[in-house]
Design a protein around this motif. Sequence first.
Motif, PDB file in Angstrom:
ATOM      1  N   GLY A  71       6.429  -6.926  -3.467  1.00  0.00           N
ATOM      2  CA  GLY A  71       5.749  -6.991  -2.221  1.00  0.00           C
ATOM      3  C   GLY A  71       4.638  -7.969  -2.034  1.00  0.00           C
ATOM      4  O   GLY A  71       4.498  -8.844  -1.052  1.00  0.00           O
ATOM      5  N   PHE A 162       4.092  -6.321   3.742  1.00  0.00           N
ATOM      6  CA  PHE A 162       4.677  -5.633   2.653  1.00  0.00           C
ATOM      7  C   PHE A 162       3.576  -4.576   1.932  1.00  0.00           C
ATOM      8  O   PHE A 162       2.532  -5.341   1.765  1.00  0.00           O
ATOM      9  CB  PHE A 162       5.562  -6.143   1.619  1.00  0.00           C
ATOM     10  CG  PHE A 162       6.523  -6.839   2.247  1.00  0.00           C
ATOM     11  CD1 PHE A 162       8.064  -6.070   2.281  1.00  0.00           C
ATOM     12  CD2 PHE A 162       6.770  -7.989   2.677  1.00  0.00           C
ATOM     13  CE1 PHE A 162       9.030  -6.634   2.689  1.00  0.00           C
ATOM     14  CE2 PHE A 162       8.035  -8.530   3.340  1.00  0.00           C
ATOM     15  CZ  PHE A 162       9.110  -7.786   3.446  1.00  0.00           C
ATOM     16  N   ASP A 163       3.498  -3.627   1.596  1.00  0.00           N
ATOM     17  CA  ASP A 163       2.776  -2.641   0.996  1.00  0.00           C
ATOM     18  C   ASP A 163       2.726  -3.050  -0.504  1.00  0.00           C
ATOM     19  O   ASP A 163       3.810  -2.886  -1.141  1.00  0.00           O
ATOM     20  CB  ASP A 163       3.160  -1.283   1.066  1.00  0.00           C
ATOM     21  CG  ASP A 163       1.956  -0.181   0.436  1.00  0.00           C
ATOM     22  OD1 ASP A 163       1.455  -0.785  -0.258  1.00  0.00           O
ATOM     23  OD2 ASP A 163       2.055   0.777   0.949  1.00  0.00           O
ATOM     24  N   GLU A 164       1.642  -3.597  -1.080  1.00  0.00           N
ATOM     25  CA  GLU A 164       1.441  -4.115  -2.183  1.00  0.00           C
ATOM     26  C   GLU A 164       1.361  -3.047  -3.544  1.00  0.00           C
ATOM     27  O   GLU A 164       1.257  -3.331  -4.617  1.00  0.00           O
ATOM     28  CB  GLU A 164       0.307  -5.192  -2.159  1.00  0.00           C
ATOM     29  CG  GLU A 164       0.697  -6.507  -1.219  1.00  0.00           C
ATOM     30  CD  GLU A 164      -0.319  -7.527  -1.578  1.00  0.00           C
ATOM     31  OE1 GLU A 164      -1.412  -7.376  -2.186  1.00  0.00           O
ATOM     32  OE2 GLU A 164      -0.457  -8.395  -0.669  1.00  0.00           O
ATOM     33  N   PHE A 166       3.387  -0.744  -3.926  1.00  0.00           N
ATOM     34  CA  PHE A 166       4.705  -0.213  -4.571  1.00  0.00           C
ATOM     35  C   PHE A 166       5.227  -1.211  -5.720  1.00  0.00           C
ATOM     36  O   PHE A 166       5.122  -2.327  -5.580  1.00  0.00           O
ATOM     37  CB  PHE A 166       5.612  -0.288  -3.452  1.00  0.00           C
ATOM     38  CG  PHE A 166       5.836   0.868  -2.459  1.00  0.00           C
ATOM     39  CD1 PHE A 166       7.020   1.621  -2.357  1.00  0.00           C
ATOM     40  CD2 PHE A 166       4.666   1.083  -1.603  1.00  0.00           C
ATOM     41  CE1 PHE A 166       6.996   2.565  -1.498  1.00  0.00           C
ATOM     42  CE2 PHE A 166       4.953   2.175  -0.870  1.00  0.00           C
ATOM     43  CZ  PHE A 166       6.051   2.676  -0.598  1.00  0.00           C
ATOM     44  N   SER A 170       9.269  -1.871  -1.907  1.00  0.00           N
ATOM     45  CA  SER A 170       8.226  -2.207  -0.802  1.00  0.00           C
ATOM     46  C   SER A 170       9.050  -2.623   0.451  1.00  0.00           C
ATOM     47  O   SER A 170       8.421  -2.462   1.439  1.00  0.00           O
ATOM     48  CB  SER A 170       7.213  -3.368  -1.390  1.00  0.00           C
ATOM     49  OG  SER A 170       7.986  -4.436  -1.735  1.00  0.00           O
ATOM     50  N   GLU A 173       9.937   0.533   2.265  1.00  0.00           N
ATOM     51  CA  GLU A 173       8.846   0.899   3.025  1.00  0.00           C
ATOM     52  C   GLU A 173       8.625   0.245   4.182  1.00  0.00           C
ATOM     53  O   GLU A 173       7.947   0.600   5.374  1.00  0.00           O
ATOM     54  CB  GLU A 173       7.666   0.819   1.872  1.00  0.00           C
ATOM     55  CG  GLU A 173       6.215   1.690   2.611  1.00  0.00           C
ATOM     56  CD  GLU A 173       5.595   0.741   3.651  1.00  0.00           C
ATOM     57  OE1 GLU A 173       4.727   1.584   4.342  1.00  0.00           O
ATOM     58  OE2 GLU A 173       5.549  -0.446   3.404  1.00  0.00           O
TER      59      GLU A 173
END
Length: 261
Positions: A71, A162-164, A166, A170, A173
């Motif tokens: 991510g 993006f959710d870092e 993960f 990601s 999510e």
Amino acid sequence: MNKPDISIVIPVGNDPQILWCLDSLSRSRGKVLFEVIIITNFCSNKLVQSIRAYKNDVPLTIIDAPSRRIGELRNIGIHASKGKIIYFIDSDCRVLPDTLTWVLKSGKSNKVTRGKIHFIGENYFSSIDAKIRSKRYESDPSFAYCPSLVVQRNVFTQIGLFDETFHYGSDGEFAYRIRTNQIPVKFEPRMEAQHRVSAPLGAILQRWVQYGEGRYKRMKHAALVQRLHALFTPNLFSARDGLIYNLMYMVCMFCRWIGWT
């Protein structure tokens, strides 16, 4: 160089298949105005030199970002991009001759577009894996997985990057946030990419464990009814909600419940 219409973001581990990907992109030059942003993660010097050799064929930016999660690599590419349309593919993908034409058309008309992914298995086990992954991707065309994903830049302003946090999943999510924010996702089958699947059995099983870990993290704060639905479904072997897809998710959830991980 004029400002590109499309920014193509490609995270790369030490994967020589990126050369296969770049070769396909070089054949699209002149059809649309694009840039390619490669974010390398522990690539060998030899591979980086081979990537640099494509600079005469592809408008290329290379960013080294070792020890980063997927991510975060994609977010680095987003920050470095100049186009209003961001196209995400993987290093082991190749585009078809008209893919970028459809990326541009879809990207201008839709906030988010998901293209078709044709998984190609190159040995016995990877062929089985390719079939399972194809069914999983085809089961829900409006769920905005990477790769072959096109996102207008303003979507990131609306819902974030993006959710870092993960390690894996990601993109799932991010797709979940797209859905919960009711952003429509267009499925465009003519925006096709081919995805090589050549890993040995051990690596294939490891990836499915990673899928499970990603889904566990995505769903651990979901309502109980959603979590139960992920475990029990009328069709246990469906690609979208069934046992094959959720097996490692269930293992991860159980291990965390009893405190093993």
